[in-house]
Design a protein around this motif. Structure first.
Motif, mmCIF file in Angstrom:
data_model
loop_
_atom_site.group_PDB
_atom_site.id
_atom_site.type_symbol
_atom_site.label_atom_id
_atom_site.label_comp_id
_atom_site.label_asym_id
_atom_site.label_seq_id
_atom_site.Cartn_x
_atom_site.Cartn_y
_atom_site.Cartn_z
ATOM 1 N N ARG A 387 0.829 -1.203 0.000
ATOM 2 C CA ARG A 387 0.000 0.000 0.000
ATOM 3 C C ARG A 387 0.866 1.256 0.000
ATOM 4 O O ARG A 387 0.603 2.225 -0.717
ATOM 5 N N PHE A 388 1.922 1.243 0.817
ATOM 6 C CA PHE A 388 2.791 2.414 0.914
ATOM 7 C C PHE A 388 3.549 2.644 -0.392
ATOM 8 O O PHE A 388 3.677 3.791 -0.861
ATOM 9 N N TYR A 389 4.023 1.562 -1.005
ATOM 10 C CA TYR A 389 4.745 1.698 -2.275
ATOM 11 C C TYR A 389 3.820 2.266 -3.357
ATOM 12 O O TYR A 389 4.242 3.098 -4.170
ATOM 13 N N ARG A 399 11.935 8.046 -6.254
ATOM 14 C CA ARG A 399 13.376 8.276 -6.203
ATOM 15 C C ARG A 399 13.812 8.868 -4.869
ATOM 16 O O ARG A 399 15.000 8.849 -4.542
ATOM 17 N N ILE A 400 12.872 9.435 -4.139
ATOM 18 C CA ILE A 400 13.205 10.081 -2.865
ATOM 19 C C ILE A 400 12.803 9.209 -1.686
ATOM 20 O O ILE A 400 13.585 8.992 -0.758
ATOM 21 N N VAL A 401 11.571 8.701 -1.718
ATOM 22 C CA VAL A 401 11.079 7.831 -0.641
ATOM 23 C C VAL A 401 11.356 6.394 -1.064
ATOM 24 O O VAL A 401 10.687 5.854 -1.948
ATOM 25 N N PHE A 410 7.918 -4.074 7.275
ATOM 26 C CA PHE A 410 7.621 -2.844 6.557
ATOM 27 C C PHE A 410 8.618 -1.756 6.994
ATOM 28 O O PHE A 410 8.696 -1.413 8.178
ATOM 29 N N SER A 411 9.366 -1.208 6.003
ATOM 30 C CA SER A 411 10.322 -0.147 6.322
ATOM 31 C C SER A 411 10.572 0.703 5.078
ATOM 32 O O SER A 411 10.364 0.261 3.951
#
Length: 561
Positions: A387-389, A399-401, A410-411
């Motif tokens: 979900r986060f990706y 490119r930043i996160v 999850f990290s």
């Protein structure tokens, strides 16, 4: 024989008069009967008419019975027809003189072009549209669907002659001293599953970011917004391979002293730069170009831009321009502090929101590991990671996160260097050019005008509705693109003239208002039909004046189909 009113002193008499030819051959008139004084005959008029009708074996109708035909739109097609002839599109008649068809190809092409601007539809839809308009010089009932298809075929068979006519009518609209040429490509959706020999419908990446069956359309345009040239390419053609041959064709077709090719980010590559620098004009001068650096390549210029950023941009309150050297070419830089601040603030908001969601999901995972229960479905590390990706990709911050996709837990982490590079590039536009005499701000102004050709593509896709295309034969697709290109020329000329007259109307709005000028036909008791045009308002008059088109008249006739 006719009725005539004559005067004798202060009195007026109604006489029945006939014409005859005398011995000398001249037409003369003589009074057959005097019906009475005009001021006294009113009460006896009906009896006189009844007597004349009885003598001819007719009867007086009980009442006048008018028959009204459906009103047809006239104003918009009138204005476009006048522009068509004024610009020289009527010369297409010469291009089709040797066609084997007995139909008027130029008239049929004109019908299809005007339909694109007034009420774009399929070729069958064109026939329905013709039933609602009063197109000067066109007998709608004589046009069949096959005629339109034959006209499209003739466009391709006589393409060289058609191109010569279109090029000739465009030349007076060009700036001969300095012609800045804008080039871009777009994808046009094509329907159907059949396969044809030489099919231009290929599966490729559409502008919407999906794989679709399509063809590519390249358009060359002047700085004034006039389309010069178009070409249809296969749907999977790379943009970088089309610029060189297209520019060469434009140079051959138009006697321009200087050409500066301005193109979008998708056309910048090392190979393409080498090819562009090898192109020469007929005068022997090299082709000049202005190309934008794609955002994905901004990282290649970090070392060059760092001194520029520190020297000129940190304390700037207005747009700053500068110039550097890159691979033997000029690298023009524009930095807008306001845009930089907006882009940076927007990125910071997105990152903060992503961190908030990550903290929320991490807290829920930790609570679950501690044995605490919560409402809703149980969250897993893999589910949170996916979900986060997805959220990161949607925000264009991959490119930043950096999401750790290989870890069981999850990290994620923030790439500080990538973030610093992004902030360095905020508010910047990078242009590569080989022009020698243009100042940096002039180069930037030339490039920013490229947005106009994007508007041209929007017109093709919205007002003119070039796609989706349902034709399956390659030549029919090319003919359809040519018809839409001609419509775009008319649209741009309309836009120019409206702007020159300081009108706030767009061409589509102007045509919508002119469409209210209608042609009417009424028949009284089966007599000869009477035709007329509805009244023209002051607003419609001003639009016609802005377009340099005279008011419509019922007597205007063009060559019939």
């Amino acid at each position: 024989m006719f009725v005539k009113v004559t005067k004798s002193g202060s009195r007026r008499y109604v006489q029945l008069v006939e014409s005859y030819r005398g011995e000398d051959g001249r037409v003369k008139k003589r009074t057959v009967a005097t019906l009475g004084r005009l001021d006294q005959i009113g009460s006896e008029l009906e009896s006189v008419i009844s007597g004349l009708l009885r003598l001819t074996g007719r009867s007086m109708p009980d009442h006048v019975a008018p028959t009204f035909e459906s009103a047809r739109a006239l104003g918009d097609v009138w204005a476009l027809t006048e522009l068509w002839e004024e610009l020289g599109f009527g010369q297409l008649r010469k291009a089709f003189r040797r066609t084997r068809h007995s139909i008027d190809i130029e008239a049929l092409v004109r019908v299809m072009v005007l339909n694109r601007l007034c009420d774009p539809d399929s070729k069958l839809g064109v026939l329905r549209w013709l039933e609602t308009v009063s197109l000067p010089g066109i007998v709608a009932e004589a046009i069949e669907h096959q005629h339109l298809l034959r006209a499209m075929d003739a466009l391709i068979v006589h393409q060289d002659a058609v191109d010569q006519v279109v090029s000739a009518l465009l030349r007076p609209l060009l700036d001969q001293e300095l012609a800045v040429v804008f080039y871009d490509m777009t994808t046009i959706r094509a329907e159907g599953l059949s396969q044809q020999d030489g099919d231009v419908r290929k599966f490729g990446m559409a502008k919407e970011g999906v794989i679709a069956r399509q063809f590519m359309l390249g358009v060359v345009q002047t700085a004034d917004g006039i389309p010069l040239y178009h070409e249809v390419f296969d749907g999977n053609t790379a943009e970088v391979t089309t610029l060189k041959p297209t520019i060469e064709k434009v140079i051959q077709r138009f006697p321009i002293r200087r050409v500066i090719a301005v193109a979008d980010r998708g056309l910048l590559s090392t190979d393409n730069l080498a090819e562009l620098q090898a192109i020469s004009l007929p005068s022997g001068q090299p082709l000049e170009f202005i190309l934008a650096v794609p955002g994905r390549r901004y990282s290649d210029f970090v070392e060059l831009l760092t001194p520029f950023q520190q020297a000129d941009c940190l304390n700037a309150t207005q747009e700053v321009t500068g110039e550097l050297e890159w691979e033997g070419l000029r690298l023009i830089i524009a930095h807008n502090p306001e845009t930089a601040a907006e882009q940076g603030a927007q990125r910071d908001r997105l990152i903060a929101e992503l961190e908030r969601k990550a903290a929320e999901w991490t807290g829920k995972l930790d609570a679950q590991d501690a044995g605490k229960r919560s409402r809703g479905r149980k969250l897993s590390d893999g589910g949170a990671r996916a979900r986060f990706y997805h959220e990161v990709c949607e925000a264009h911050l991959a490119r930043i996160v950096r999401v750790n996709l290989k870890s069981e837990l999850f990290s994620y982490d923030i790439d500080a260097q990538a973030l610093a590079h992004a902030r360095l590039m905020d508010g910047k536009l990078l242009l590569v050019t080989n022009t020698a005499d243009l100042k940096p701000d002039e180069v930037i102004e030339r490039y920013k005008s490229l947005a106009d050709i994007e508007r041209g593509f929007r017109v093709l896709k919205s007002e003119i509705e070039i796609g989706p295309v349902y034709h399956r034969l390659p030549d029919r697709i090319r003919a359809h693109a040519m018809i839409c290109f001609m419509a775009l020329v008319l649209y741009r000329v309309m836009r120019q003239r409206l702007a020159a007259s300081e009108s706030s109307l767009s061409p589509e709005r102007a045509l919508s208002l002119l469409r209210r000028i209608q042609h009417h036909r009424v028949t009284l008791n089966n007599t000869q039909p009477i035709s007329g045009i509805s009244s023209i308002s002051q607003e419609q008059t001003s639009i016609l004046s802005a377009l340099q088109v005279k008011k419509p008249t019922a007597s205007k006739q063009l060559p019939l189909l």
